[in-house]
Write a protein that holds these residues in place. Sequence first.
Motif, PDB file in Angstrom:
ATOM      1  N   ASP A   1     -13.170 -12.637 -21.658  1.00  0.00           N
ATOM      2  CA  ASP A   1     -12.673 -11.286 -21.404  1.00  0.00           C
ATOM      3  C   ASP A   1     -13.115 -10.730 -20.059  1.00  0.00           C
ATOM      4  O   ASP A   1     -12.937  -9.540 -19.792  1.00  0.00           O
ATOM      5  N   HIS A   2     -13.661 -11.574 -19.205  1.00  0.00           N
ATOM      6  CA  HIS A   2     -14.164 -11.082 -17.922  1.00  0.00           C
ATOM      7  C   HIS A   2     -13.020 -10.746 -16.975  1.00  0.00           C
ATOM      8  O   HIS A   2     -12.057 -11.499 -16.843  1.00  0.00           O
ATOM      9  N   ILE A   3     -13.105  -9.586 -16.336  1.00  0.00           N
ATOM     10  CA  ILE A   3     -12.139  -9.181 -15.313  1.00  0.00           C
ATOM     11  C   ILE A   3     -12.888  -9.132 -13.989  1.00  0.00           C
ATOM     12  O   ILE A   3     -13.768  -8.286 -13.794  1.00  0.00           O
ATOM     13  N   PRO A   4     -12.588 -10.023 -13.066  1.00  0.00           N
ATOM     14  CA  PRO A   4     -13.352 -10.105 -11.810  1.00  0.00           C
ATOM     15  C   PRO A   4     -13.233  -8.831 -10.983  1.00  0.00           C
ATOM     16  O   PRO A   4     -12.223  -8.110 -11.038  1.00  0.00           O
ATOM     17  N   SER A   5     -14.250  -8.567 -10.191  1.00  0.00           N
ATOM     18  CA  SER A   5     -14.231  -7.421  -9.281  1.00  0.00           C
ATOM     19  C   SER A   5     -13.221  -7.668  -8.167  1.00  0.00           C
ATOM     20  O   SER A   5     -12.985  -8.801  -7.749  1.00  0.00           O
ATOM     21  N   THR A   6     -12.626  -6.588  -7.681  1.00  0.00           N
ATOM     22  CA  THR A   6     -11.659  -6.701  -6.579  1.00  0.00           C
ATOM     23  C   THR A   6     -11.955  -5.653  -5.524  1.00  0.00           C
ATOM     24  O   THR A   6     -12.644  -4.659  -5.778  1.00  0.00           O
TER      25      THR A   6
ATOM     26  N   GLY B   1       0.769  -1.237   0.000  1.00  0.00           N
ATOM     27  CA  GLY B   1       0.000   0.000   0.000  1.00  0.00           C
ATOM     28  C   GLY B   1       0.793   1.276   0.000  1.00  0.00           C
ATOM     29  O   GLY B   1       0.243   2.335   0.314  1.00  0.00           O
ATOM     30  N   VAL B   2       2.077   1.245  -0.335  1.00  0.00           N
ATOM     31  CA  VAL B   2       2.857   2.486  -0.424  1.00  0.00           C
ATOM     32  C   VAL B   2       2.948   2.910  -1.885  1.00  0.00           C
ATOM     33  O   VAL B   2       2.404   3.914  -2.293  1.00  0.00           O
ATOM     34  N   ARG B   3       3.638   2.121  -2.694  1.00  0.00           N
ATOM     35  CA  ARG B   3       3.681   2.441  -4.126  1.00  0.00           C
ATOM     36  C   ARG B   3       2.433   1.930  -4.840  1.00  0.00           C
ATOM     37  O   ARG B   3       1.979   2.519  -5.819  1.00  0.00           O
ATOM     38  N   ALA B   4       1.919   0.793  -4.394  1.00  0.00           N
ATOM     39  CA  ALA B   4       0.718   0.224  -5.009  1.00  0.00           C
ATOM     40  C   ALA B   4      -0.096  -0.473  -3.936  1.00  0.00           C
ATOM     41  O   ALA B   4       0.460  -1.135  -3.064  1.00  0.00           O
ATOM     42  N   GLY B   5      -1.399  -0.328  -4.015  1.00  0.00           N
ATOM     43  CA  GLY B   5      -2.276  -0.959  -3.043  1.00  0.00           C
ATOM     44  C   GLY B   5      -2.591  -2.391  -3.417  1.00  0.00           C
ATOM     45  O   GLY B   5      -2.666  -2.743  -4.590  1.00  0.00           O
ATOM     46  N   GLY B   6      -2.765  -3.237  -2.402  1.00  0.00           N
ATOM     47  CA  GLY B   6      -3.121  -4.617  -2.649  1.00  0.00           C
ATOM     48  C   GLY B   6      -4.601  -4.759  -2.986  1.00  0.00           C
ATOM     49  O   GLY B   6      -5.440  -3.968  -2.549  1.00  0.00           O
ATOM     50  N   ARG B   7      -4.907  -5.781  -3.791  1.00  0.00           N
ATOM     51  CA  ARG B   7      -6.293  -6.072  -4.150  1.00  0.00           C
ATOM     52  C   ARG B   7      -6.570  -7.552  -3.933  1.00  0.00           C
ATOM     53  O   ARG B   7      -5.686  -8.402  -4.077  1.00  0.00           O
ATOM     54  N   LYS B   8      -7.803  -7.858  -3.577  1.00  0.00           N
ATOM     55  CA  LYS B   8      -8.247  -9.239  -3.454  1.00  0.00           C
ATOM     56  C   LYS B   8      -9.573  -9.401  -4.173  1.00  0.00           C
ATOM     57  O   LYS B   8     -10.279  -8.415  -4.458  1.00  0.00           O
ATOM     58  N   SER B   9      -9.953 -10.621  -4.469  1.00  0.00           N
ATOM     59  CA  SER B   9     -11.166 -10.888  -5.241  1.00  0.00           C
ATOM     60  C   SER B   9     -12.413 -10.613  -4.408  1.00  0.00           C
ATOM     61  O   SER B   9     -12.413 -10.721  -3.184  1.00  0.00           O
ATOM     62  N   GLY B  10     -13.482 -10.269  -5.092  1.00  0.00           N
ATOM     63  CA  GLY B  10     -14.770 -10.167  -4.418  1.00  0.00           C
ATOM     64  C   GLY B  10     -15.511  -8.880  -4.667  1.00  0.00           C
ATOM     65  O   GLY B  10     -16.729  -8.879  -4.843  1.00  0.00           O
ATOM     66  N   GLY B  11     -14.854  -7.762  -4.658  1.00  0.00           N
ATOM     67  CA  GLY B  11     -15.548  -6.499  -4.815  1.00  0.00           C
ATOM     68  C   GLY B  11     -16.126  -6.026  -3.494  1.00  0.00           C
ATOM     69  O   GLY B  11     -16.489  -6.819  -2.630  1.00  0.00           O
ATOM     70  N   ARG B  12     -16.235  -4.720  -3.327  1.00  0.00           N
ATOM     71  CA  ARG B  12     -16.711  -4.158  -2.050  1.00  0.00           C
ATOM     72  C   ARG B  12     -18.130  -4.593  -1.718  1.00  0.00           C
ATOM     73  O   ARG B  12     -18.430  -4.975  -0.594  1.00  0.00           O
ATOM     74  N   LYS B  13     -19.024  -4.542  -2.706  1.00  0.00           N
ATOM     75  CA  LYS B  13     -20.434  -4.876  -2.443  1.00  0.00           C
ATOM     76  C   LYS B  13     -20.603  -6.341  -2.067  1.00  0.00           C
ATOM     77  O   LYS B  13     -21.375  -6.676  -1.175  1.00  0.00           O
TER      78      LYS B  13
END
Length: 483
Positions: free
Chosen positions: A339-344, A309-321
């Motif tokens: 071509d689907h890009i999963p929510s993170t 989270g300094v130069r780049a933030g981490g992401r995980k699968s699922g999406g906020r909602k």
Amino acid sequence: MWFLCVFYHRLLDYRRAEVEALAELFGAFADTPEDDRRLQWKLPDDHHPDSPFHFVWLPSEEIARNVANRSILVKGIYQLWGQGGSYEELEEEIRSFPDDQKLPYLTAESTFKIFVDTFGKVLSLQEQNERIHGLTYIPFKGRVNLRNPDHKFWLMEIDDYGSNNGLPPVVKKRIFFGREVGAADRKLLPTYQLKSRRYLGPTAMDAEMAFLMANQALAQTGKLAFDPFVGTGSILIAAAHFGAMTMGADIDIRVVRDGRGPDCNIWSNFKQYGLPMPLSLLRADNNLPPWRPGLKEVFDAIICDPPYGVRAGGRKSGGRKLLKGTVGPYTVPDEKREDHIPSTAPYCLVECMHDLLDLAAQMLVMGGRLVFFYPVVRGEDEVVVNVNYPEHPCFKLVASSEQILSLRYSRHLLTMVKTTSYNEELAESAKKKHIEFRENHLKWLEDGSLRAAVFSPVDMHAGVDGKSKFDRDSKPKYRGKYV
């Protein structure tokens, strides 16, 4: 055997750790118990620990040569023939050096070359020649060969100086003379420098640091190295250079699959250097690991730079909602899968560390190494705020090296060795350690994110007299610089 080890004046906290890792790689600890696998080190008289000159004990000259030739930070390892505070003392020591160790390298059939090197001073060519001519008492019988000598000898000189001229403090002048046993190949760094690489991202690992990480992980032919945050593949390139098979994963499918086109992607980076291609690149998420149940002990090393989270933030699968329960799980239609890009959603440091250690505990072989960076934030008077490192009962921490990046922020390269097989009982114990780790971090992140803690204005922490408590002079200026 005691050798003189001379380091490049770079990344001072990484130097001994790299030599110790390479010593293990080349069998220096073959008959040594696991808990005693540390080299013996000594400093020359009146030298500061940050001095580039160290004495190190290694079992054989062959191991010393292999360590020096593979190292990134070792300038050279030498069989010391003599040292002194003056050339008279040096001559006396060289004359008293045992003939059975000296004469085999002075025969008429051999060729030689003498190098003159200095630290903290500069000698003209004439001064260098005068010093070489002053060594006529050494009975060289062979011919001089300046291009490809059989034996290389080094005369190294360091002057006495104070602590305020940008160099580590040394009280007395010292002169060393010795035979080169091995030397680092720094040509690797210009070859692999980032500015000439075809495919780069904003967090691509510097070539020097990537090679150091590969050395810490003991990358070599026949080993399998995995990077779960592969990005543009910089770390795997270093591991592949040393002969390791590689495999990577990243949550962003556009990075691992597409890059910037067919000739500008991770694969083209390996092709550029003529390295073996990765066995596989996965779109995967450490928070939802893709491995089949029961799969264990696959990788010899896991090497990575987690997104803290300094130069780049981490992401995980699922999406906020989805994670908040606002929407339910969904199934991607077949016609959109390609071509689907999963929510993170955001992936915090604490969760990232827990998932990384859990992955390594399951997937590393016994004795395998986990090498990764961990951020450190400093509070008032440069006291470390996030005081504890992530822990796991399957691992033992064997090395921690600090790189200072700013007044308030540094990162530590942690090297852990797997010592215990993974099981459900240890997994539960790891969860408890994770809770303790999370509670500790909440104390120093309660006012904001890690990035906010790192990049908050220094003026906010000014002392009573108006001067910043993070004074730029508080750290020695020589640390990490070329000299």
